[in-house]
Design a protein around this motif. Structure first.
Motif, PDB file in Angstrom:
ATOM      1  N   GLN A  41       0.841  -1.191   0.000  1.00  0.00           N
ATOM      2  CA  GLN A  41       0.000   0.000   0.000  1.00  0.00           C
ATOM      3  C   GLN A  41       0.878   1.242   0.000  1.00  0.00           C
ATOM      4  N   ARG A  42       0.482   2.231  -0.815  1.00  0.00           N
ATOM      5  CA  ARG A  42       1.234   3.476  -0.870  1.00  0.00           C
ATOM      6  C   ARG A  42       0.337   4.642  -0.468  1.00  0.00           C
ATOM      7  N   ARG A  43       0.849   5.441   0.434  1.00  0.00           N
ATOM      8  CA  ARG A  43       0.115   6.583   0.977  1.00  0.00           C
ATOM      9  C   ARG A  43       0.496   7.824   0.178  1.00  0.00           C
ATOM     10  N   ILE A  44      -0.519   8.591  -0.238  1.00  0.00           N
ATOM     11  CA  ILE A  44      -0.261   9.841  -0.945  1.00  0.00           C
ATOM     12  C   ILE A  44      -1.061  10.972  -0.301  1.00  0.00           C
ATOM     13  N   LEU A  45      -0.525  12.175  -0.393  1.00  0.00           N
ATOM     14  CA  LEU A  45      -1.192  13.389   0.077  1.00  0.00           C
ATOM     15  C   LEU A  45      -1.609  14.177  -1.152  1.00  0.00           C
ATOM     16  N   VAL A  46      -2.856  14.605  -1.206  1.00  0.00           N
ATOM     17  CA  VAL A  46      -3.360  15.280  -2.400  1.00  0.00           C
ATOM     18  C   VAL A  46      -3.980  16.623  -2.037  1.00  0.00           C
ATOM     19  N   TYR A  47      -3.535  17.651  -2.728  1.00  0.00           N
ATOM     20  CA  TYR A  47      -4.126  18.991  -2.603  1.00  0.00           C
ATOM     21  C   TYR A  47      -4.748  19.366  -3.939  1.00  0.00           C
ATOM     22  N   ASP A  69       9.326  12.385  -1.375  1.00  0.00           N
ATOM     23  CA  ASP A  69       9.432  12.710   0.062  1.00  0.00           C
ATOM     24  C   ASP A  69       8.248  13.577   0.477  1.00  0.00           C
ATOM     25  N   GLY A  70       7.065  13.138   0.086  1.00  0.00           N
ATOM     26  CA  GLY A  70       5.860  13.945   0.248  1.00  0.00           C
ATOM     27  C   GLY A  70       5.584  14.396   1.657  1.00  0.00           C
ATOM     28  N   ASP A  71       5.825  13.546   2.648  1.00  0.00           N
ATOM     29  CA  ASP A  71       5.546  13.932   4.034  1.00  0.00           C
ATOM     30  C   ASP A  71       6.392  15.128   4.462  1.00  0.00           C
ATOM     31  N   ALA A  72       7.603  15.234   3.928  1.00  0.00           N
ATOM     32  CA  ALA A  72       8.505  16.318   4.323  1.00  0.00           C
ATOM     33  C   ALA A  72       8.195  17.626   3.609  1.00  0.00           C
ATOM     34  N   HIS A  73       7.721  17.566   2.369  1.00  0.00           N
ATOM     35  CA  HIS A  73       7.647  18.777   1.548  1.00  0.00           C
ATOM     36  C   HIS A  73       6.244  19.189   1.115  1.00  0.00           C
ATOM     37  N   PHE A  74       5.240  18.379   1.402  1.00  0.00           N
ATOM     38  CA  PHE A  74       3.895  18.642   0.887  1.00  0.00           C
ATOM     39  C   PHE A  74       3.358  20.006   1.324  1.00  0.00           C
ATOM     40  N   TYR A  75       3.405  20.296   2.626  1.00  0.00           N
ATOM     41  CA  TYR A  75       2.789  21.516   3.144  1.00  0.00           C
ATOM     42  C   TYR A  75       3.483  22.769   2.624  1.00  0.00           C
ATOM     43  N   SER A  76       4.799  22.741   2.544  1.00  0.00           N
ATOM     44  CA  SER A  76       5.527  23.923   2.081  1.00  0.00           C
ATOM     45  C   SER A  76       5.292  24.168   0.592  1.00  0.00           C
ATOM     46  N   VAL A  77       5.241  23.106  -0.206  1.00  0.00           N
ATOM     47  CA  VAL A  77       5.013  23.280  -1.644  1.00  0.00           C
ATOM     48  C   VAL A  77       3.589  23.774  -1.907  1.00  0.00           C
ATOM     49  N   VAL A  78       2.610  23.229  -1.176  1.00  0.00           N
ATOM     50  CA  VAL A  78       1.244  23.731  -1.320  1.00  0.00           C
ATOM     51  C   VAL A  78       1.194  25.215  -0.956  1.00  0.00           C
ATOM     52  N   GLY A  79       1.844  25.593   0.143  1.00  0.00           N
ATOM     53  CA  GLY A  79       1.875  26.995   0.555  1.00  0.00           C
ATOM     54  C   GLY A  79       2.503  27.888  -0.497  1.00  0.00           C
ATOM     55  N   LEU A  80       3.610  27.423  -1.098  1.00  0.00           N
ATOM     56  CA  LEU A  80       4.275  28.203  -2.144  1.00  0.00           C
ATOM     57  C   LEU A  80       3.361  28.409  -3.351  1.00  0.00           C
ATOM     58  N   ILE A  81       2.732  27.328  -3.783  1.00  0.00           N
ATOM     59  CA  ILE A  81       1.875  27.420  -4.962  1.00  0.00           C
ATOM     60  C   ILE A  81       0.680  28.336  -4.705  1.00  0.00           C
ATOM     61  N   LYS A  82       0.085  28.234  -3.520  1.00  0.00           N
ATOM     62  CA  LYS A  82      -1.022  29.129  -3.177  1.00  0.00           C
ATOM     63  C   LYS A  82      -0.552  30.583  -3.215  1.00  0.00           C
ATOM     64  N   CYS A  93       2.632  31.560 -11.025  1.00  0.00           N
ATOM     65  CA  CYS A  93       2.522  30.175 -11.468  1.00  0.00           C
ATOM     66  C   CYS A  93       1.045  29.822 -11.460  1.00  0.00           C
ATOM     67  N   PRO A  94       0.653  28.753 -12.125  1.00  0.00           N
ATOM     68  CA  PRO A  94      -0.767  28.390 -12.137  1.00  0.00           C
ATOM     69  C   PRO A  94      -1.192  27.763 -10.821  1.00  0.00           C
ATOM     70  N   LYS A  95      -2.489  27.773 -10.548  1.00  0.00           N
ATOM     71  CA  LYS A  95      -3.011  26.937  -9.490  1.00  0.00           C
ATOM     72  C   LYS A  95      -2.783  25.490  -9.915  1.00  0.00           C
ATOM     73  N   MET A  96      -2.353  24.655  -8.980  1.00  0.00           N
ATOM     74  CA  MET A  96      -1.991  23.295  -9.354  1.00  0.00           C
ATOM     75  C   MET A  96      -2.436  22.275  -8.314  1.00  0.00           C
ATOM     76  N   ILE A  97      -2.657  21.072  -8.777  1.00  0.00           N
ATOM     77  CA  ILE A  97      -2.844  19.929  -7.891  1.00  0.00           C
ATOM     78  C   ILE A  97      -1.461  19.480  -7.426  1.00  0.00           C
ATOM     79  N   VAL A  98      -1.331  19.158  -6.147  1.00  0.00           N
ATOM     80  CA  VAL A  98      -0.064  18.661  -5.612  1.00  0.00           C
ATOM     81  C   VAL A  98      -0.271  17.245  -5.092  1.00  0.00           C
ATOM     82  N   VAL A  99       0.591  16.332  -5.529  1.00  0.00           N
ATOM     83  CA  VAL A  99       0.535  14.940  -5.081  1.00  0.00           C
ATOM     84  C   VAL A  99       1.842  14.623  -4.365  1.00  0.00           C
TER      85      VAL A  99
END
Length: 401
Positions: A41-47, A69-82, A93-99
């Protein structure tokens, strides 16, 4: 400072996505994929960007960022894109989906060949999981645009470079942050240095972030002569950088940046920021006061030229966004720029003749300028398309008079 506090708040206040209440701030969700390729099983975080669906507008599609390394970088990358796509009206940059892809066995998955580390060399299987299971899952369940960015740090950066070399069409843009090019006696680096980056790479982009992992008494010139194990990491990256910069025949769009004040652990955030700015350098759009007020400025032509540039940048036809154009029309209407407002609303009608909302909006304009006949005509069109249109009540009011 205010925007920095906002990003930090996003990064640290949302660590638990389960058990949310209406008072919680939620930026994504956790999914689990049963991988047949990896037999686990693989866990993913999706915004997904806020307001991805709106009752007035057609479902929007978004480019996708795949993040190792999604657990380490997901929140910061989502924040940057927003921040870069929305806050303060930014269109950097465009609004984007982050996986964000969580790790189970990091060394196994992020090393393309067997090397000095135990359990290494599972990179081919891991990329098969991303290509044949993860990407199809995301495309089937989320509103994706066919433009993908791949971001990795350290061994993740090694995986990004390996994918660029061997499966370039899997992603459109690649971000390798302080990649472990030293791995397995520079095996991948040696292969890259025999590559020409030919026509296949014509529409591909690579950003390379380089951290300062040198001793205090060294610089990027002297370190090239060093032979100690402690500097092999940065020496290999500088070797990669030199090759990519000097390659005369490459079609790859390439940029690198050395971060003198950042080490291996701190470099991802600032490198991701610079990478997004570089990859989407075609995306910025800013209107000025003169565009709104000067009757000589052809605002429709300016909007259409921008979306033509977006289409070239993404390699896909991008029509002027209905919601953006609609909001622009109302801004002009509220500033009494009635002619420009009409032109902008008509642009939406041209691009979205099946939308009830475009006729409702231009009907509002005609009401504002006292053209009752045209207002009624467009409100009727809106109601014909959607009997629940806001135009229904407006039409009843107008026809009473």
């Amino acid at each position: 400072m205010k925007n920095l506090i906002f990003i930090l708040f996003l990064c640290f206040s949302i660590s638990n996505i389960h058990g949310q209440t209406k008072n919680d701030i939620v930026i994504g969700k956790i999914e689990t994929i049963e991988s047949k390729v990896l037999n686990e099983q693989r866990r993913i975080l999706v915004y997904v960007p806020e307001n991805a669906t709106h009752p007035n507008y057609k479902q929007k599609s978004y480019p996708v960022v795949y993040l190792l390394d999604g657990d380490a970088h997901f929140y910061s990358v989502v924040g940057l894109i927003k921040q870069l796509s929305s806050v303060n009206g930014n269109t950097l940059c465009p609004k984007m989906i982050v996986v964000g892809i969580s790790n189970t066995n990091r060394t196994r998955d992020l090393t393309p060949t067997k090397g000095e580390r135990a359990n290494s060399g599972g990179g081919e299987n891991f990329m098969s999981f991303i290509k044949n299971e993860l990407i199809p899952h995301i495309d089937s369940n989320y509103p994706t645009l066919n433009f993908r960015t791949f971001i990795g740090h350290s061994l993740g950066g090694l995986t990004v470079m390996n994918t660029l070399l061997n499966q370039p069409d899997l992603f459109n843009a690649y971000v390798a942050i302080d990649p472990s090019m030293w791995y397995n006696n520079k095996n991948l680096l040696s292969k890259i240095k025999t590559s020409t980056f030919n026509e296949t790479y014509k529409n591909k982009t690579l950003f390379l972030g380089i951290a300062n992992t040198m001793h205090k008494d060294m610089d990027t010139i002297r370190i090239k002569k060093d032979t100690t194990a402690s500097t092999r990491h940065i020496r290999a990256i500088l070797e990669l950088n030199m090759f990519l910069k000097d390659s005369q025949e490459k079609h790859l769009s390439f940029k690198s940046k050395y971060y003198e004040d950042d080490d291996h652990g701190s470099v991802p955030l600032i490198a991701e920021y610079d990478a997004l700015r570089y990859i989407f350098k075609f995306h910025r759009f800013k209107l000025h006061r003169d565009d709104y007020l000067n009757p000589e400025v052809n605002l429709v032509a300016k909007v259409e030229a921008y979306y033509k540039k977006l289409s070239q940048g993404f390699g896909i036809e991008i029509k002027p966004d209905e919601e953006y154009v609609n909001n622009l029309g109302y801004q002009l209407l509220n500033n009494n720029a009635f002619k420009k407002s009409e032109q902008i609303f008509k642009l939406n009608i041209k691009n979205y003749p099946e939308s009830f909302n475009v006729y409702d909006s231009i009907g509002d304009l005609y009401m504002a300028i006292g053209d009752k006949e045209k207002a009624i005509e467009n409100f009727k069109k809106s109601v014909f398309i959607n009997e629940k249109s806001y135009s229904k009540a407006k039409l009843l009011e107008l026809e009473k008079d």
